[in-house]
Design an enzyme around this catalytic site. Structure first.
Site, short mmCIF file in Angstrom:
data_model
loop_
_atom_site.label_atom_id
_atom_site.label_comp_id
_atom_site.label_asym_id
_atom_site.label_seq_id
_atom_site.Cartn_x
_atom_site.Cartn_y
_atom_site.Cartn_z
N ASP A 108 -1.07 -4.73 -2.24
CA ASP A 108 -2.06 -5.70 -2.71
C ASP A 108 -3.49 -5.21 -2.51
O ASP A 108 -3.77 -4.33 -1.70
CB ASP A 108 -1.85 -7.05 -2.02
CG ASP A 108 -1.84 -6.95 -0.50
OD1 ASP A 108 -1.42 -5.90 0.03
OD2 ASP A 108 -2.24 -7.93 0.17
N GLU A 174 0.11 -7.83 2.08
CA GLU A 174 -0.21 -7.43 3.45
C GLU A 174 -1.52 -8.08 3.91
O GLU A 174 -1.68 -8.38 5.09
CB GLU A 174 -0.32 -5.90 3.56
CG GLU A 174 -0.47 -5.38 4.99
CD GLU A 174 -1.87 -5.51 5.55
OE1 GLU A 174 -2.01 -5.78 6.76
OE2 GLU A 174 -2.85 -5.35 4.79
#
Length: 441
Positions: A108, A174
């Site tokens: 991400d 994350e």
């Protein structure tokens, strides 16, 4: 707190110097590692640049996951998709019996508007906390994803000679799932990531701006802090700005609260033992210059290494919030913490000592060093609570630039030296092969 984490934290004062003692002679880099890195160098760069141009926020990694799955299928793996929303997992079974390991990369990006000046800079936008924001791989997850794809391709090419099995984990979110959503490592584990495949060890890396390119930083025991979010709503009573006595000013109360909260760390926490941080990241209240609003919202983060300190800071922040607000005639709605946070990232001492020579083989013993404790956090820590783990930093700041003053991870000017892709690929591949073959320290 799991026994593994408690033990590693208790060894903090004595562990790093002993666990990372220099061996008499570091092993040489495996020739198959050097050959694979040379063969895959441009491919990894191309992958990274593609992901960099098309970043996606946490729990929104649709394109990234699709590209990862397609690339894994091209090399002959059968990825599982849709884990924790957009997670992708594939397992490689070697041609010989041996250990099971897992390798993890996060996918991400962040709500940051890029100012790197790169020809492949992101122009993407997304929605974060109800606002339209720029989106950028300002933390280097594009590099992690490209590196792990390269490692997967290299290991598949060695499949017949490979002992054991490797799980490739491409993890979403994350940086933290959006408010009200679940995601990341916690959701992957809750959905049974290690239920049918339980690795003996899990490895991960992170490109890091405070480390010079060509160097690797690692330490046994605690490495990165626990991270917890909090939200505090200071509730007053709206009035005209010319008549502050006609209401209750939540802005003044919030300002006092922010200042007083800093004494939690500076005056109430034993920093001689372990570091801690209380940071306010956003203050929102009011909309017009001459109206005192009804309320002010404060959000922030708490970073700790010790569970006892963590709980005490939670209690202290609730206490400060309540009493400072009351002193102003206001009240608070405090969520401290406001969700499940990440525990401290703790490297298994024995595993880290064993694999240290593998890292030294890649960049040389002089270029592997023990960093100080890092106040940043990682949900890789949750994998480390399940099985022995090792997480290490790969330098990403180009030679000739001082890492101490270079734009840091999460900066809109974060600039990754692409030589770190080669180092990361070699390091993760060398660690994997040494472990699978039963080698290293």
């Amino acid at each position: 707190m799991p026994a593994r984490t408690r033990l590693a934290l208790s060894l903090l004062a004595v562990l790093p110097l002993t666990a990372l003692a220099q061996p008499s002679a570091a092993p040489a880099q495996r020739p198959e590692v050097a050959a694979a890195a040379q063969r895959l160098q441009q491919q990894v760069i191309d992958w990274r640049r593609d992901f960099h141009q098309h970043p996606e926020l946490s729990n929104r990694e649709e394109r990234t996951a699709r590209v990862v799955a397609e690339e894994l299928r091209k090399i002959g793996l059968q990825p599982r998709t849709g884990i924790a929303h957009h997670g992708v997992v594939a397992i490689l079974k070697g041609g010989k019996p041996g250990p099971k390991i897992a390798l993890r990369a996060d996918m991400d990006a962040l709500p940051v508007t890029e100012r790197s000046g790169l020809p492949f800079a992101s122009k993407a936008t997304g929605e974060y906390r109800g606002e339209t924001v720029g989106v950028m791989h300002a933390c280097g997850h594009d590099a992690h994803t490209g590196i792990l794809l390269g490692v997967a391709k290299a290991l598949v090419a060695m499949k017949e000679q490979l002992p054991g099995e490797v799980m490739f984990i491409f993890q979403p979110a994350e940086e933290g799932a959006p408010v009200g959503e679940e995601g990341g490592a916690a959701l992957m584990l809750a959905q049974g990531l290690f239920k049918d495949y339980r690795p003996e060890a899990v490895f991960g890396l992170h490109v890091f701006s405070s480390v010079q390119a060509g160097r690797i930083a690692v330490r046994g025991g605690p490495l990165m802090a626990a991270s917890d979010r909090f939200s505090i709503r200071v509730v007053g009573r709206q009035t005209h700005g010319s008549r502050p006595w006609g209401g209750v000013d939540p802005i003044v109360a919030a300002a006092n609260l922010v200042g007083t909260a800093q004494t939690i760390v500076s005056r109430r926490t034993d920093l001689a033992r372990l570091p801690a941080v209380v940071t306010f990241g956003a203050v929102k209240g009011g909309i017009r210059y001459n109206i005192i609003p009804d309320d002010v919202e404060l959000i922030g983060t708490i970073r700790t290494f010790d569970e006892g300190m963590r709980e005490k800071i939670f209690a202290d922040l609730r206490n400060v919030s309540e009493h400072v607000a009351a002193a102003h005639g206001a009240r608070v709605e405090a969520k401290v913490p406001d969700s499940d946070g990440n525990p401290a990232t703790v490297n298994d001492p024995a595993l880290t000592a064993r694999m240290l020579p593998s890292l030294q083989a890649v960049v040389g013993a002089d270029n592997v060093y023990e960093p100080p404790l890092q106040m940043g956090s990682e949900d890789f820590s949750l994998f480390g609570q399940e099985v022995p783990a090792m997480f290490f930093f790969v330098g990403s700041t180009a030679r000739g630039i001082d890492p101490a003053t270079a734009p840091g991870n999460h900066s809109p000017e974060f600039l990754l030296d692409e030589s770190s892709l080669d180092v990361g690929l070699r390091a993760l591949l060398q660690v994997s092969l040494d472990y699978l073959h039963g080698g290293a320290g």
